[in-house]
Design a protein around this motif. Structure first.
Motif, PDB file in Angstrom:
ATOM      1  N   HIS A 104       0.824  -1.203   0.000  1.00  0.00           N
ATOM      2  CA  HIS A 104       0.000   0.000   0.000  1.00  0.00           C
ATOM      3  C   HIS A 104       0.863   1.261   0.000  1.00  0.00           C
ATOM      4  O   HIS A 104       0.670   2.110  -0.870  1.00  0.00           O
ATOM      5  CB  HIS A 104      -1.071   0.061   1.085  1.00  0.00           C
ATOM      6  CG  HIS A 104      -1.844   1.322   0.901  1.00  0.00           C
ATOM      7  ND1 HIS A 104      -2.834   1.463  -0.029  1.00  0.00           N
ATOM      8  CD2 HIS A 104      -1.638   2.551   1.405  1.00  0.00           C
ATOM      9  CE1 HIS A 104      -3.222   2.717  -0.066  1.00  0.00           C
ATOM     10  NE2 HIS A 104      -2.514   3.403   0.800  1.00  0.00           N
ATOM     11  N   HIS A 128      -6.931  -2.378   4.136  1.00  0.00           N
ATOM     12  CA  HIS A 128      -8.110  -2.186   3.288  1.00  0.00           C
ATOM     13  C   HIS A 128      -8.087  -3.079   2.055  1.00  0.00           C
ATOM     14  O   HIS A 128      -9.041  -3.107   1.305  1.00  0.00           O
ATOM     15  CB  HIS A 128      -8.314  -0.705   2.921  1.00  0.00           C
ATOM     16  CG  HIS A 128      -7.269  -0.118   2.034  1.00  0.00           C
ATOM     17  ND1 HIS A 128      -6.957   1.211   2.042  1.00  0.00           N
ATOM     18  CD2 HIS A 128      -6.447  -0.656   1.123  1.00  0.00           C
ATOM     19  CE1 HIS A 128      -6.015   1.459   1.165  1.00  0.00           C
ATOM     20  NE2 HIS A 128      -5.695   0.333   0.588  1.00  0.00           N
ATOM     21  N   HIS A 129      -6.992  -3.792   1.849  1.00  0.00           N
ATOM     22  CA  HIS A 129      -6.982  -4.770   0.757  1.00  0.00           C
ATOM     23  C   HIS A 129      -7.544  -6.106   1.218  1.00  0.00           C
ATOM     24  O   HIS A 129      -7.601  -7.049   0.457  1.00  0.00           O
ATOM     25  CB  HIS A 129      -5.557  -4.967   0.237  1.00  0.00           C
ATOM     26  CG  HIS A 129      -5.013  -3.731  -0.418  1.00  0.00           C
ATOM     27  ND1 HIS A 129      -5.171  -3.475  -1.755  1.00  0.00           N
ATOM     28  CD2 HIS A 129      -4.349  -2.676   0.086  1.00  0.00           C
ATOM     29  CE1 HIS A 129      -4.618  -2.310  -2.046  1.00  0.00           C
ATOM     30  NE2 HIS A 129      -4.110  -1.797  -0.952  1.00  0.00           N
TER      31      HIS A 129
HETATM   32 CU   LIG Z   1      -4.026   0.244  -0.726  1.00  0.00          CU
END
Ligand SMILES: [Cu+2]
Ligand code: HEA
Ligand code: HEA
Ligand code: CUA
Lengths: 262, 355, 570
Positions: free
Chosen positions: C268, C317-318
């Motif tokens: 990220h 959030h993945h």
């Molecule tokens: Cu991300």
């Protein structure tokens, strides 16, 4: 000259050639430029700052690199403490302690070497460096001895003869622990101490080179203190990693009632 | 090729709410996208080189404005978080009366087992209007179970149960996809959910089976794998009886201490595969490990059986139609019946044609 | 450490048969292959990177073309085998991310401009800089060899246990290639951090740094702190696969979710490694073409640091539907929304920078305007993915594919192209053909939207990503997307061609064709090897433009007036 060039109206051409001579105070063209300072730097102070910051940034990377591994270690140790304890009991606490001592003394030597290098005392610098290299070698020898014993006990998970000792298996069975974690401990142990070992070897090779450079530069009167200082920083880091590795790997507290076998 | 649609079908109780949240967020996004684009284009054109406008003292910053365009979006962002979090929490909390269907994912197919004993591959028959919980595990890599028309999705992991629930609101066939990349035939690992009216579902459950329920199969396996040899009444080995175990706290010997662990599906699975990992207090760790010997499907059956031992007296949380479909829900049998979450079943288009 | 050969050769050698009496610049200072391959000059290394990233972009682009061809029809009829398709999209992702986008703006523009912008002769560690390039090329070439030897089919995310136990492809070599390339990033980042700290010319205070430098600085911090974690994750994948110990594979006692955590902890922040330099480019282009100071300098610099820092706490959030706990999902979603605030500040401040400006629509500006729109779309759809309940349906569908192409291609690649047009005169001493430039910007914009907008709809309809075959009802949108991709390919090929031709046929650019502020424009184009005749001293604030003055002066970067004339009307 330099003050004007920046305040000239936008678009003014500042041609880089012809005009200036070798007297240009900032421009690194040979003469006039401090031979101890690389061409991209203005002066020794800037170079010193850059080199140190460079090493610190590198160590920041290293911290996160080892940090990722310590994280994995902690996750599995907290989820299966027994397996880690049992595995850890196969390590030789005394040799580990000796090695910790060896590295700490070597760090002291390095600190002294850095001091001597700032005083410009090349001979003594090299003496301390030699001491560090010898101590580093002792560390590696001890580590090598430990690894050989581990091999004979069948504890190297990458080797064919890897086998979890029967009594450990039983004990884990009695105490709700998946035996795979025993193997995992050894994977992490060899991965991390191996990686640390590689760092030690790199350090020793570096010190060999530094000794050579120090010797050369003492003859020509050039400065070498930056070099000693950054390699020294690196070595302190290698030392600190071991200071974390030793308790985490060797000194796992035996759990109550489990009963060690050594 | 030309049978395409612009909106996915809505066929579960989530779908409507999901779409509402989705479009709510789309509206916010469109608003900001248009707003930003509009300002950019308008300002760029108005202040293009050569246009006759006032260019005196362009402002270099404005704390007020910057606070405004941090603060206003922030409030909106929190609203987006809130509405979507509510939806998410709901997707996590399945109702107590949900019927459970076991699903095993493996490269590259979905296998389902109904408690009534029916098994299917790449198809999943479910009754209209009934909250249904899928109890899922993978036999190899990570897969993900996705029914677009229901707006539900959950990764299916090896070595660990995960769950997903929905309440179908429309009779019909809806696609299942595997959405976690799982190797060669990832894109072929799909199938259909077939939503049937409760009566049709009942008929379907009964058709073409040997009449052996999942529990009965589990019971058979229990003997076949010699579990019964130790765990039944007149066994020679001292092993705990399994009646009443499921769902209760079990005392587990942990070194000197005893800890209580709730006997859920995961516990049962671990007891069978890694029996030494949790030894019941007062017993010897004699039970052999069945790791690699019982596949996930059989495990689910055995678990169902062990569960049934516990629940004998209590109500089974499986699908048991208690009503007379024709009397209570006219039209439910038609293929187009729809289920309204608030009002229950309502007649579908074919309702009128029913005799 | 000393590199005297280099600078002294500049000062003393006069090229014997140099065509004119022009002073040597970094391009003419040495013509041998060796003088390029062993150069320590950051500007030459930048061009080496340019060669590398263009090459890998074409490789990734060819893979993308294959993907789009395959997806024209629902059945598998171009590649004839799902395994081939799986390898193609994996290589596309790996090459585009690790060998194209991550090194693109930092490696080319960062390398070229950072020392020029802060008034330094070079980066702090020129040898390290060259080493980074070699590591990058070594990693990239190994990756290509791996592709030729059989490829890898795990997706760019290497999820365990598929990658560790089930895949039959060359996972370990590929992991090693990515691992090695990571060091290139780390060393580049380290070099940039040190350079920004210690090499600034007198008067170049932190508050006067061009925002591009801030962007590169923020990026470098992520490179130094994030990349090693990816290295660990990838190394552990290698260990598990090679020695069969259970680290991630549950069948061996490991935890597959742990891998996802380690992977996204890097990956990220890595998306901001890809984004921030692009933002940096836009920060330079917009004030120059709007002829006025950037709006809210401090907020702009702070926002980039904010994005870099926040980028480290949102990785979960993945994994909303991965089986991590519901509470983890809630926390990660909540934190993710915070990233939108600094991003929003950037977007709004860019648009405000046009207010009361004197806007010129040259190619770099067209790309910058496209960037604002496309990045906003990519960003807000990112927020929809960050929304828990909404992501459940959209996760791993084409909606995600559309989101990240909007931010990565619509965002960063667009910014990169804008930056290349903007600094091309500086780098090569030649203008590019403006008509073609404008045309390419428009073709890219149209092609891009046609390619990726339909994918949002596909995702909402439920088409999963990484699908070799798909149900027929998705075909119309896929055909649109493939059609768009061919326009887009054409749009991307155009600049490659006319940039190359401009080296020979375009008019010479003066030192400062755009009449831009910024130190890089105060030296000749192309700059001399040592950048500045003498160390500049900075006495003014950055972006010292005046829209009123600009209105009065002719705007003629493309050379009907001579560079000298332009210089004097500034
Ligand atoms: Cu991300
Ligand atoms: C350059 C690369 C890049 C960038 C910058 C971003 C930026 C963002 N991304 Fe994206 N993302 C990727 C690359 C990128 N992403 C990739 C490659 C993947 C897929 C990986 C894979 O699985 O293969 C991914 C996947 C991905 C997911 C996982 C989806 C899934 O798999 O289910 C999520 C979920 O939260 C997400 C969110 C975000 C958010 C919130 C931002 C934010 O930073 C965006 C912030 C910007 C804005 C919001 C726009 C400007 C703001 C305003 C105009 C203010 C006002 C706006 C509002 C109030 C709405 N991204
Ligand atoms: C920087 C990153 C980047 C860039 C620039 C691109 C660019 C493009 N991508 Fe990429 N893409 C990713 C990063 C990127 N992608 C990632 C990370 C994934 C996920 C992978 C995974 O799932 O693991 C992905 C996945 C992905 C998919 C989904 C595959 C799937 O899930 O099954 C698709 C499908 O349309 C796609 C399409 C495209 C297209 C059409 C372009 C176009 O923009 C490309 C246009 C460029 C060209 C076409 C080059 C021009 C040149 C030529 C055509 C020929 C000339 C050749 C020679 C001279 C040799 N990409
Ligand atoms: Cu199973 Cu993808």
């Amino acid at each position: 000259m330099s003050a004007e060039s920046a305040t000239l109206p936008v678009g003014t051409i500042v041609h880089g050639h012809g005009a200036e001579s070798s007297h240009g105070s900032h421009h690194g063209s040979g003469h006039g430029h401090d031979p101890n300072v690389a061409h991209q730097f203005d002066d020794a102070a800037q170079q010193h700052e850059s080199v140190l910051l460079g090493m610190w940034s590198f160590l920041a990377t290293e911290v996160l690199f080892f940090g990722g591994l310590f994280c994995a270690y902690l996750v599995y140790r907290t989820t299966s403490p027994l397996a880690f304890t049992l595995a850890s009991q196969h390590l030789n606490v005394i040799l580990g302690a000796v090695n910790t001592g060896v590295l700490l003394v070597s760090s002291l030597f390095i600190a002294l070497a850095v001091r001597e290098s700032q005083l410009g005392n090349g001979k003594r610098v090299n003496l301390y460096l030699l001491g560090t290299i010898l101590l580093g070698a002792v560390f590696l020898l001890i580590k090598g001895y430990e690894w050989t014993t581990d091999y004979h006990e069948g504890l190297i998970p990458f080797a064919k003869n890897f086998q979890i000792p029967e009594h450990n298996l039983d004990e884990m069975a009695h105490n709700a622990t998946p035996a795979g974690r025993f193997k995992l401990f050894w994977v992490l142990y060899f991965f991390m101490t191996g990686l640390h070992g590689i760092h030690v070897i790199i350090g020793l090779v570096m010190f060999g080179i530094v000794m050579y450079v120090v010797k050369k530069r003492t003859q020509t009167g050039k400065s070498y203190s930056n070099l000693v200082e950054v390699t020294g920083l690196y070595w302190h880091f290698v030392d600190i990693v071991w200071v974390f590795l030793y308790p985490l790997m060797y000194l796992i507290h035996p759990i109550t009632g489990g009963g060690g076998h050594h | 090729m030309w049978n395409f649609r612009l909106f996915p079908e809505q066929a579960s109780s989530f779908a409507g709410r999901y779409d509402f949240t989705f479009w709510f967020e789309v509206a916010i996004c469109l608003f900001f996208t248009f707003f930003v684009s509009l300002i950019t284009v308008v300002l760029a054109i108005r202040y293009r080189r050569g246009s006759k406008v006032n260019r005196v003292h362009p402002p270099t910053h404005s704390t007020i404005l910057e606070l405004v365009w941090s603060g206003v979006p922030f409030v909106i962002l929190m609203a987006m978080f809130a509405v979507s979090a509510v939806l998410f929490v709901e997707q996590y909390s399945s109702p107590a009366d949900a019927a459970v269907i076991d699903v095993v994912g493996k490269q590259w197919m979905w296998k389902a087992q109904h408690s009534a004993g029916k098994k299917e591959i790449n198809e999943l028959h479910v009754p209209l209007g009934q909250a249904t919980r899928l109890h899922m595990i993978s036999q190899d890599v990570i897969h993900s179970f996705f029914i677009p028309a229901f707006r539900v999705k959950q990764d299916v992991l090896p070595g660990r149960y995960t769950e997903l629930w929905f309440r179908p609101t429309k009779v019909g066939r809806f696609r299942i996809f595997c959405t976690e990349y799982c190797g060669t035939d990832h894109s072929a690992m799909g199938g259909y959910v077939e939503v049937l009216s409760p009566a049709d579902y009942e008929r379907w459950l009964e058709s073409g089976t040997t009449g052996v329920t999942q529990i009965e199969e589990g019971k058979k396996l229990f003997t076949q794998y010699h579990c019964a040899g130790c765990h039944n009444e007149n066994a020679t080995v001292r092993a705990p009886r399994l009646e009443g175990v499921y769902g209760k706290p079990v005392p587990i010997q942990h070194g000197e201490q005893v800890e209580f662990v709730k006997a859920d599906d995961r516990y049962i699975r671990d007891s069978i595969l890694l029996p030494k990992s949790q030894v019941v207090a007062g017993y010897q760790p004699l039970m052999p490990s069945y790791e690699g010997q019982i596949n996930e499907e059989d495990l689910l059956k055995i678990t169902a059986y062990i569960k049934s031992l516990a629940l004998k007296s209590e109500a089974l949380p499986t699908y048991v139609p208690e009503y007379d479909v024709d009397k209570d829900m006219p039209g439910a049998r038609g293929s187009e019946a729809e289920y309204d979450v608030d009002k229950g079943l309502k007649p579908g288009r074919e309702a009128g044609e029913k005799k | 450490m000393s590199t005297h050969v280099h600078s002294s050769s500049t000062a003393h050698s006069v090229a014997p048969n140099s065509s004119s009496d022009e002073p040597l610049n970094y391009l003419t200072n040495g013509h041998t292959v060796k003088s390029w391959l062993l150069t320590l000059d950051h500007k030459r290394i930048a061009l080496l990177y340019l060669a590398g990233v263009v090459f890998f972009f074409l490789v990734g682009g060819v893979m993308a073309s294959v993907i789009r061809m395959e997806l024209m029809t629902p059945g598998g009829d171009v590649l004839y085998s799902p395994d081939a398709y799986n390898r193609v999209f994996t290589v596309h992702g790996v090459v585009m991310i690790f060998f194209f986008l991550v090194p693109s703006v930092p490696g080319v523009l960062g390398n070229f401009l950072l020392p020029l912008m802060i008034g330094a002769r070079d980066l702090a560690f020129p040898k390290l800089n060259l080493l980074s390039w070699y590591i990058y090329i070594f990693g990239g070439v190994s990756a290509l060899l791996i592709v030729l030897l059989g490829g890898i089919d795990t997706g760019w995310t290497f999820y365990a246990p598929f990658s560790t136990t089930f895949s039959n492809s060359l996972v370990v070599p590929a992991a090693i290639a990515v691992f090695i390339t990571g060091f290139s990033s780390i060393l580049t980042g380290l070099n940039f951090v040190v350079t920004t700290h210690t090499m600034r010319a007198p008067g170049m205070t932190w508050g006067r740094l061009p925002l591009f430098v801030w962007a590169i600085y923020a990026t470098s911090l992520i490179m130094v702190l994030g990349t090693p974690v990816l290295a660990v994750a990838i190394a552990l994948i290698g260990v598990e696969r090679a020695f069969g110990v259970g680290i991630f594979d549950p069948a061996l006692g490991g935890d597959p979710i742990l891998f996802q955590h380690l992977f996204w902890f890097y990956s990220h922040p890595a998306v901001y490694i890809m984004l921030l330099p692009g933002m940096g480019v836009i920060n330079e282009i917009i004030p120059c073409f709007a002829r006025r100071p950037i709006f809210g300098y401090k907020a702009m610099a702070g926002a980039m640091l904010g994005i870099a820092v926040l980028g480290f706490v949102v990785w979960g959030h993945h994994m909303f539907v991965s089986g991590q706990s519901m509470y983890a999902g809630l926390v990660f979603s909540f934190l993710t929304f915070f990233v939108a605030v600094p991003s929003g500040i950037k977007v709004f401040n860019w648009t405000s920078t046009m207010y009361k400006g004197s806007v010129n629509f040259d190619t770099p500006m067209l790309y910058a305007i496209a960037f604002i729109g496309l990045f906003t779309i990519g960003g807000v759809t990112g927020l929809m993915l960050a929304s828990l309940g909404v992501d459940v349906h959209l996760h791993d569908t084409y909606f995600v594919v559309a989101h990240f192409h909007y931010v990565m291609v619509g965002g960063t690649v667009t910014a990169f192209l804008g930056g290349m047009h903007f600094w091309w005169p500086k780098m090569t001493g030649r203008m590019y053909p403006e008509i073609w430039g404008k045309l390419s910007a428009i073709v890219v914009f149209i092609g891009f939207n046609l390619t990726f907008f339909p994918q949002f709809l596909l995702g909402y309809l439920g088409m999963p990503r990484r699908y070799y075959e798909y149900p027929g009802e998705f075909q119309v949108l896929n055909v649109l997307s493939s059609a768009g991709a061919s326009i887009l390919a054409f749009g991307f090929l155009m600049p490659i061609v006319y940039f190359a031709l401009s080296l020979k046929f375009s008019p010479k650019a003066g030192p400062n064709p755009w009449r831009a502020t910024g130190l890089e424009w105060e030296t000749s184009s192309p700059p001399p090897t040592e950048n500045f005749a003498s160390t500049p001293v900075i006495t003014t604030e950055p972006y010292n433009y005046s829209p009123e003055d600009s209105e009065r002066a002719p705007w003629d970067p493309f050379g009907s007036t001579t560079p000298e004339e332009v210089a004097h009307v500034g």
